[in-house]
Design a protein around this motif. Structure first.
Motif, short mmCIF file in Angstrom:
data_model
loop_
_atom_site.label_atom_id
_atom_site.label_comp_id
_atom_site.label_asym_id
_atom_site.label_seq_id
_atom_site.Cartn_x
_atom_site.Cartn_y
_atom_site.Cartn_z
N ARG A 140 0.81 -1.23 0.00
CA ARG A 140 0.00 0.00 0.00
C ARG A 140 0.84 1.27 0.00
O ARG A 140 0.32 2.35 -0.26
CB ARG A 140 -0.93 0.01 1.21
N THR A 141 2.11 1.16 0.28
CA THR A 141 2.97 2.35 0.35
C THR A 141 3.82 2.53 -0.91
O THR A 141 4.57 3.50 -0.99
CB THR A 141 3.92 2.26 1.55
N SER A 161 5.02 2.50 -5.12
CA SER A 161 4.76 2.70 -6.54
C SER A 161 6.00 2.23 -7.29
O SER A 161 7.11 2.31 -6.78
CB SER A 161 4.46 4.17 -6.86
N ASP A 221 0.96 2.34 -9.27
CA ASP A 221 0.91 3.06 -8.00
C ASP A 221 -0.06 2.33 -7.06
O ASP A 221 -1.28 2.43 -7.21
CB ASP A 221 0.44 4.50 -8.23
N THR A 234 -0.62 2.83 -3.96
CA THR A 234 -1.24 3.61 -2.88
C THR A 234 -2.74 3.78 -3.13
O THR A 234 -3.46 4.32 -2.32
CB THR A 234 -0.60 5.00 -2.76
#
Length: 447
Positions: free
Chosen positions: A389-390, A392, A405, A407
């Protein structure tokens, strides 16, 4: 030093300063414009990929519908073999990645059972290499178990915190269709159980259900595009000529429930000499369409227009970071093909049998999950999901396709665009006489 000599020395020094200043000024005024900054990615992207910190025997499950006979969900089975290439690339640097694969049997219950089996095996993430209701069900089952899941070919119904798609959005696909049909005012929709594009202004529609067979549908379509004459009525005088349609269609959108049925429609239209562009909104860029069209002796030409994100082989011809990333991926395919011990995902055939179809989308899904596992330093699915989730990614991290990406649940950063069919062999994959001659390129060969 005499006063006279001191004066001469000062004059000489002054002249030297003036000359030096003049040289600097000349160089400054005549300096060429600054060259574009080099791409931050290296001039070549290595085939071997490193994953420092990745736990040993890192495992990513793959869910797909087995079989190649046209069942819904099987259209990307061969494309999914790009996952094997990703695992091999990491393996070259000592990072072992295992890819257990489960059959969803083409049903939602089968998809849930497949995810459960993979979770019981301790996978750290799942790639759902299919489409349709079973793909959505598999994603939901993984989400409920907290296992990170990536869908390269489908959109989840309700993506949560551990679900991502790398497929283009519906809005992006609709936008690409608008570009493909730009300037066309009388669009004919030819349909065999597919979805009708919402954004396309259709002037006329033909559905297979209204005809005895595909040949009859194609003949009527050819009449409505002005490529065939409508036969005289039964009560017309002897020798009466056929009638050409007034205001014929200037483009045909072809939609079908599966890529195999789409190929059958396209081949039938081609056999009736339909000359207007054939726009294929869904399924055309799958290996199943290419192989089916080849088996039917259909033609790959710029008349066929598909819709796709920039993930095709032609990207390797670009002189930029993504071009080098795609080139490295294709090099990985060639290396894997040359090793007969490397098998496909189901371990029942050598990878080389599907090398022509292995794609960047499945490859990049594996790369993303491996990168997340390496950053987390853990096999625990929740930690891998939190790490992903953090992040890219781009070509510098080993991707072959566009930037991703994670996120956001819709990870693909690129828009879908029109792509054109071509029979040209780009020479980037291993030679395979059995492979269909169809690649998708960003511009027609003969506009």
């Amino acid at each position: 030093m005499t006063p006279r000599n001191r004066l001469l020395a000062l004059i000489a020094a002054g002249v030297a300063v003036v000359v030096a200043a003049a040289v600097v000024l000349a160089l400054t005024l005549n300096r060429p414009a600054e060259a574009p900054r080099p791409d931050p990615v290296a001039a070549t992207v290595p085939v071997a990929l490193k994953a420092d910190g990745l736990p040993s025997d890192f495992s990513i499950g793959v869910v797909m519908t087995f079989g190649q006979s046209g069942e819904p969900g099987t259209e990307y089975n061969r494309a999914a073999q790009g996952a094997v290439v990703a695992a091999q690339r990491f393996g070259q640097s000592g990072a072992k990645v295992v890819l257990p694969t489960q059959n969803d049997r083409g049903t939602e219950d089968g998809a849930r059972a497949a995810v459960a089996a993979l979770a019981d095996q301790g996978v750290s993430g799942v790639v759902v290499a299919g489409t349709g209701p079973q793909a959505v069900a598999a994603a939901k089952a993984a989400e409920e178990r907290g296992v990170p899941v990536i869908l390269p070919y489908a959109q989840p119904s309700e993506p949560g915190q551990t679900t991502w798609t790398t497929a283009p959005t519906a809005a992006s696909v609709e936008g690409a269709l608008q570009k493909a049909l730009n300037g066309k005012n009388r669009v004919l929709l030819v349909n065999d159980g597919g979805a009708a594009p919402a954004s396309v202004a259709v002037a006329d529609t033909l559905a297979l259900e209204g005809f005895p067979d595909v040949a009859g549908l194609a003949q009527e379509a050819a009449i409505r595009t002005g490529d065939q004459l409508r036969p005289p009525s039964k009560d017309a005088p002897a020798g009466a000529e056929g009638i050409r349609t007034a205001n014929p269609a200037d483009a045909v959108v072809v939609s079908a429930a599966t890529p195999q049925r789409l190929a059958k429609l396209v081949q039938a239209l081609q056999s009736r000499d339909v000359s207007v562009p054939l726009v294929l909104p869904d399924g055309a860029t799958s290996p199943a369409f290419a192989s089916s069209l080849s088996e039917l002796d259909g033609t790959a030409s710029g008349q066929l227009i598909g819709v796709a994100a920039p993930t095709g082989d032609a990207i390797a011809l670009q002189q930029d970071a993504q071009g080098r990333g795609m080139s490295a991926f294709l090099s990985g395919i060639r290396l894997a093909t040359g090793n007969p011990e490397i098998k496909n995902l189901t371990d029942d055939n050598p990878f080389s049998a599907d090398a022509w179809a292995a794609d960047a989308r499945s490859h990049d899904a594996i790369v993303a999950l491996v990168r997340a596992g390496a950053l987390a330093g853990s096999k625990e699915p929740s930690k891998v999901a939190a790490s992903l989730r953090t992040l890219s990614f781009g070509p510098g991290e080993g991707l072959a396709g566009p930037d991703l990406d994670f996120t956001r649940s819709q990870a693909l950063a690129a828009e879908a665009t029109p792509v054109y069919a071509s029979p040209q062999d780009l020479g980037l994959r291993p030679a395979d006489e059995k492979a269909p001659r169809l690649v998708w390129v960003p511009a027609p060969a003969n506009p």
